[in-house]
Design a protein around this motif. Sequence first.
Motif, PDB file in Angstrom:
ATOM      1  N   ASN A 113      11.706   1.121  -2.634  1.00  0.00           N
ATOM      2  CA  ASN A 113      12.866   1.671  -1.936  1.00  0.00           C
ATOM      3  C   ASN A 113      13.256   2.992  -2.579  1.00  0.00           C
ATOM      4  N   SER A 114      13.625   3.963  -1.760  1.00  0.00           N
ATOM      5  CA  SER A 114      14.094   5.236  -2.301  1.00  0.00           C
ATOM      6  C   SER A 114      14.844   5.990  -1.209  1.00  0.00           C
ATOM      7  N   ARG A 115      15.444   7.114  -1.594  1.00  0.00           N
ATOM      8  CA  ARG A 115      16.148   7.962  -0.632  1.00  0.00           C
ATOM      9  C   ARG A 115      15.217   8.965   0.049  1.00  0.00           C
ATOM     10  N   TYR A 116      13.917   8.907  -0.237  1.00  0.00           N
ATOM     11  CA  TYR A 116      12.995   9.803   0.452  1.00  0.00           C
ATOM     12  C   TYR A 116      13.089   9.596   1.959  1.00  0.00           C
ATOM     13  N   GLY A 117      13.165  10.735   2.682  1.00  0.00           N
ATOM     14  CA  GLY A 117      13.397  10.654   4.115  1.00  0.00           C
ATOM     15  C   GLY A 117      12.155  10.471   4.949  1.00  0.00           C
ATOM     16  N   GLY A 118      11.054  11.121   4.557  1.00  0.00           N
ATOM     17  CA  GLY A 118       9.836  10.990   5.347  1.00  0.00           C
ATOM     18  C   GLY A 118       9.677  12.045   6.418  1.00  0.00           C
ATOM     19  N   TYR A 119      10.328  13.182   6.268  1.00  0.00           N
ATOM     20  CA  TYR A 119      10.273  14.218   7.301  1.00  0.00           C
ATOM     21  C   TYR A 119       9.214  15.293   7.017  1.00  0.00           C
ATOM     22  N   THR A 120       8.785  15.414   5.758  1.00  0.00           N
ATOM     23  CA  THR A 120       7.887  16.506   5.395  1.00  0.00           C
ATOM     24  C   THR A 120       6.571  15.967   4.838  1.00  0.00           C
ATOM     25  N   GLY A 121       5.628  16.907   4.644  1.00  0.00           N
ATOM     26  CA  GLY A 121       4.338  16.531   4.092  1.00  0.00           C
ATOM     27  C   GLY A 121       4.420  15.950   2.705  1.00  0.00           C
ATOM     28  N   SER A 122       5.485  16.250   1.958  1.00  0.00           N
ATOM     29  CA  SER A 122       5.596  15.761   0.581  1.00  0.00           C
ATOM     30  C   SER A 122       5.775  14.252   0.506  1.00  0.00           C
ATOM     31  N   THR A 123       6.192  13.614   1.597  1.00  0.00           N
ATOM     32  CA  THR A 123       6.333  12.157   1.616  1.00  0.00           C
ATOM     33  C   THR A 123       5.425  11.515   2.668  1.00  0.00           C
ATOM     34  N   SER A 124       4.424  12.267   3.108  1.00  0.00           N
ATOM     35  CA  SER A 124       3.535  11.767   4.169  1.00  0.00           C
ATOM     36  C   SER A 124       2.484  10.799   3.659  1.00  0.00           C
ATOM     37  N   GLN A 125       2.374  10.637   2.321  1.00  0.00           N
ATOM     38  CA  GLN A 125       1.396   9.705   1.768  1.00  0.00           C
ATOM     39  C   GLN A 125       2.041   8.485   1.120  1.00  0.00           C
ATOM     40  N   VAL A 126       3.348   8.340   1.282  1.00  0.00           N
ATOM     41  CA  VAL A 126       4.018   7.166   0.728  1.00  0.00           C
ATOM     42  C   VAL A 126       3.541   5.904   1.447  1.00  0.00           C
ATOM     43  N   VAL A 127       3.190   4.893   0.677  1.00  0.00           N
ATOM     44  CA  VAL A 127       2.904   3.554   1.224  1.00  0.00           C
ATOM     45  C   VAL A 127       4.060   2.665   0.778  1.00  0.00           C
ATOM     46  N   SER A 128       4.926   2.295   1.711  1.00  0.00           N
ATOM     47  CA  SER A 128       6.169   1.600   1.346  1.00  0.00           C
ATOM     48  C   SER A 128       5.931   0.176   0.868  1.00  0.00           C
ATOM     49  N   TRP A 129       4.903  -0.472   1.398  1.00  0.00           N
ATOM     50  CA  TRP A 129       4.590  -1.819   0.924  1.00  0.00           C
ATOM     51  C   TRP A 129       3.145  -2.164   1.252  1.00  0.00           C
ATOM     52  N   LYS A 130       2.630  -3.125   0.510  1.00  0.00           N
ATOM     53  CA  LYS A 130       1.247  -3.538   0.720  1.00  0.00           C
ATOM     54  C   LYS A 130       1.064  -4.980   0.261  1.00  0.00           C
ATOM     55  N   LEU A 131       0.345  -5.734   1.055  1.00  0.00           N
ATOM     56  CA  LEU A 131      -0.068  -7.095   0.707  1.00  0.00           C
ATOM     57  C   LEU A 131      -1.587  -7.084   0.545  1.00  0.00           C
ATOM     58  N   VAL A 132      -2.069  -7.558  -0.601  1.00  0.00           N
ATOM     59  CA  VAL A 132      -3.510  -7.641  -0.845  1.00  0.00           C
ATOM     60  C   VAL A 132      -3.875  -9.111  -1.022  1.00  0.00           C
ATOM     61  N   VAL A 133      -4.867  -9.566  -0.261  1.00  0.00           N
ATOM     62  CA  VAL A 133      -5.269 -10.973  -0.257  1.00  0.00           C
ATOM     63  C   VAL A 133      -6.673 -11.095  -0.835  1.00  0.00           C
ATOM     64  N   ARG A 134      -6.814 -11.933  -1.833  1.00  0.00           N
ATOM     65  CA  ARG A 134      -8.110 -12.146  -2.469  1.00  0.00           C
ATOM     66  C   ARG A 134      -9.067 -12.848  -1.514  1.00  0.00           C
ATOM     67  N   GLU A 135     -10.302 -12.360  -1.500  1.00  0.00           N
ATOM     68  CA  GLU A 135     -11.370 -13.001  -0.754  1.00  0.00           C
ATOM     69  C   GLU A 135     -12.302 -13.726  -1.722  1.00  0.00           C
ATOM     70  N   ALA A 136     -13.387 -14.283  -1.208  1.00  0.00           N
ATOM     71  CA  ALA A 136     -14.351 -14.989  -2.046  1.00  0.00           C
ATOM     72  C   ALA A 136     -14.994 -14.031  -3.038  1.00  0.00           C
ATOM     73  N   THR A 137     -15.535 -14.559  -4.119  1.00  0.00           N
ATOM     74  CA  THR A 137     -16.205 -13.752  -5.135  1.00  0.00           C
ATOM     75  C   THR A 137     -17.297 -12.904  -4.499  1.00  0.00           C
ATOM     76  N   GLY A 138     -17.333 -11.633  -4.888  1.00  0.00           N
ATOM     77  CA  GLY A 138     -18.346 -10.737  -4.350  1.00  0.00           C
ATOM     78  C   GLY A 138     -17.949 -10.046  -3.075  1.00  0.00           C
ATOM     79  N   LYS A 139     -16.744 -10.323  -2.577  1.00  0.00           N
ATOM     80  CA  LYS A 139     -16.245  -9.666  -1.371  1.00  0.00           C
ATOM     81  C   LYS A 139     -15.010  -8.840  -1.699  1.00  0.00           C
ATOM     82  N   LEU A 140     -14.792  -7.785  -0.932  1.00  0.00           N
ATOM     83  CA  LEU A 140     -13.590  -6.983  -1.095  1.00  0.00           C
ATOM     84  C   LEU A 140     -12.383  -7.738  -0.563  1.00  0.00           C
ATOM     85  N   PRO A 141     -11.209  -7.517  -1.142  1.00  0.00           N
ATOM     86  CA  PRO A 141     -10.003  -8.190  -0.650  1.00  0.00           C
ATOM     87  C   PRO A 141      -9.550  -7.615   0.689  1.00  0.00           C
ATOM     88  N   LEU A 142      -8.577  -8.270   1.277  1.00  0.00           N
ATOM     89  CA  LEU A 142      -7.978  -7.807   2.526  1.00  0.00           C
ATOM     90  C   LEU A 142      -6.688  -7.051   2.209  1.00  0.00           C
TER      91      LEU A 142
END
Length: 676
Positions: free
Chosen positions: A343-372
């Motif tokens: 959470n922050s006061r960043y507005g998201g109107y300009t390129g300076s905040t165009s790469q913000v990822v506000s949240w992410k869920l990563v789920v483990r897969e089986a051994t040898g596979k990339l997560p989701l």
Amino acid sequence: MKLFVSILILYLSPQVYLTYGYTQPTPKNSFEKRAAHILQHTADEYHPPSIDIGDPEKYYWPLVIARFHRYGPSDSIGNHWIHKMAGNSPFHFTLVGMARLLYQYPNAPAIQTNHELILKKVFDRNDSYNAWTGEGTENHVNMSRTSGYLFAQAALLGRADFPEARTHLNEMDDWLRYWSKEIFKAGTGEWNSSTYMAYNLVGWLNLFDFAKDQEIKNIAKAVLDYYASELALHYSYGSVGGSEMRGSNSTLGSATSYLGWLWFGTDDDYYSSPGGLTGSQYIQCAHAATSTYRPPTMLNHLASKQGGPTTYQCSQPAYLLDEPAFVKQFFYATPDFTLGSSNSRYGGYTGSTSQVVSWKLVVREATGKLPLEIVGNGMYYDKKPLKGRDPYTQVVHHNNVLIQMTCVPTDERDHFERVKAIVKEWAELWQDDFRKRFPNDPHKKNVVTLRENRSGRNGSFVALPSQIAIDSSGTTVWVNAGDTFLAIRSVSGQRLKSLVENGKIYLVDDQPPGVLCGIILEARRKKEVTDFKSFITQSGNQSNVDRYGKTINFTSSTGDHITATYRSNGVTTEAISDWGYGKVKPNAKLTTPPLLQPEWPTGEGWGKVPAYSINKSKINLENIWPVWQGQYLALDKSILRINDGDQLYEINYQGSNPVFTVRDIRRKQNDEKGNH
């Protein structure tokens, strides 16, 4: 019994050049196997782009490093490319690669032939990309300043006459001490960046390996341990979990995810497979693979996520580190999934905040596979962006539950016109100021930009990988992701729309302007609920949602009561990055103020931070929080602490230099129990 304390001895003596054998021994441990895999693949199978691009050394110097490591400093291919590009004018990405080549392989014929030319090209550059007062985003500054120190050091050690070398060395010595202490006070501007963390730290690897001054080596060690701690915290089964300041649509295959695997992964992870190294990002690990730096061993426990469900409450500063705890973060880690938000006061109107990822869920897969990877966002901009701060979306997060709320106001067009005027003023001020500092640098484009592709749509979505199995029942979508189950509901109470685009399943809640919409996501481990059918029954029976205007009351299946209120009244701003104005000359130390931006409006329609409570206890997002605070990692008041249950590793940077200690906490725990 006295608590056993041992001071961590970092070095026996200063070292200018590292010496390496050029035969390839059988790797002895997991790190060496992974390093050998990366270096072999980079040396023999990587094909760099044309040298006609703007910064070819970014892609060629890691190749040359790998070639020299594998085949020795006389390797014809590596020497060819050094001869070819030694006369280029270097900048950030290219400086760090040459700094390692110059010091680590001084006997390479092309290095010996071009040594003075390389230094001359560094010292001749005085535009905005020079090695000492050059500007740019945080990773640019890190790469430039650390390299500037080492090139000044090399000039003082060499035969050629560079009269300004001592001045530059002193300037960079001052900057390294200043910047490292600021990091330990408040964190970094490009926090947890899957795109740029690898670049932010690579210059500090060079300092750790090649600085003659023992204090600078120790400072580099402290900064590297900081970055390694951040990466270990967020490393999620091959991905970089959690929210990001400068992220990408997917962290998988990023330079930082490969670095996390090199430092903390295992030999049966996906990246270890023959097809696991793809694209061009893994080559940046050549620096870490050939460095003598290793992260503290206690971080392996944190990175493995085997400590059971743990919650971390964290904070990061505004972009130039001038406002501590500007961003508030939560990170929830389990052996099967991680969920992180900010959470922050960043507005998201300009390129300076165009790469913000506000949240992410990563789920483990089986051994040898990339997560989701699962993310969500508002739909104020076109094409359902997987990254970029949405101006009218707010997030509430507690452990395994995340509530994403979006409400575009009915007078959105008026707000947008005000934003356009502010950004236009900012761009003019930046341009005028830049010309004062770098009058002979006409090539740099104005970096102050308004984000494009505005749709103004009042919508909110979550994006799922298309291979995930979903089961819709009424207003709830149930998701079976192997050992992790999800329940996804709409904030509005309407049935979620389901769209399949670009390999993703988008679950969408959209409403007319002024009406609250969004996503309520709850994740549970399979082992907690037996099977998918039991999860549906339990979550359906125990979870409930009450809606009152712009307030959501949600009771999770584990019994937590979350009250989340969308707050439209408030304050907005943007990230400065290298967008500041107010200086009148190039500056080796980027201090703030006077780096400024125009004044942004406040009041109705400008709110960015929600109000919420957990089990009737209000969460105060205005307080100053530690940089990291949790069971296995903490950074508060310039003291970094890492533990794995057996040992506690501490860096105390409250003084002028970092102090490193290791304590045996298992012994302390046994002593307290009377087990002598």
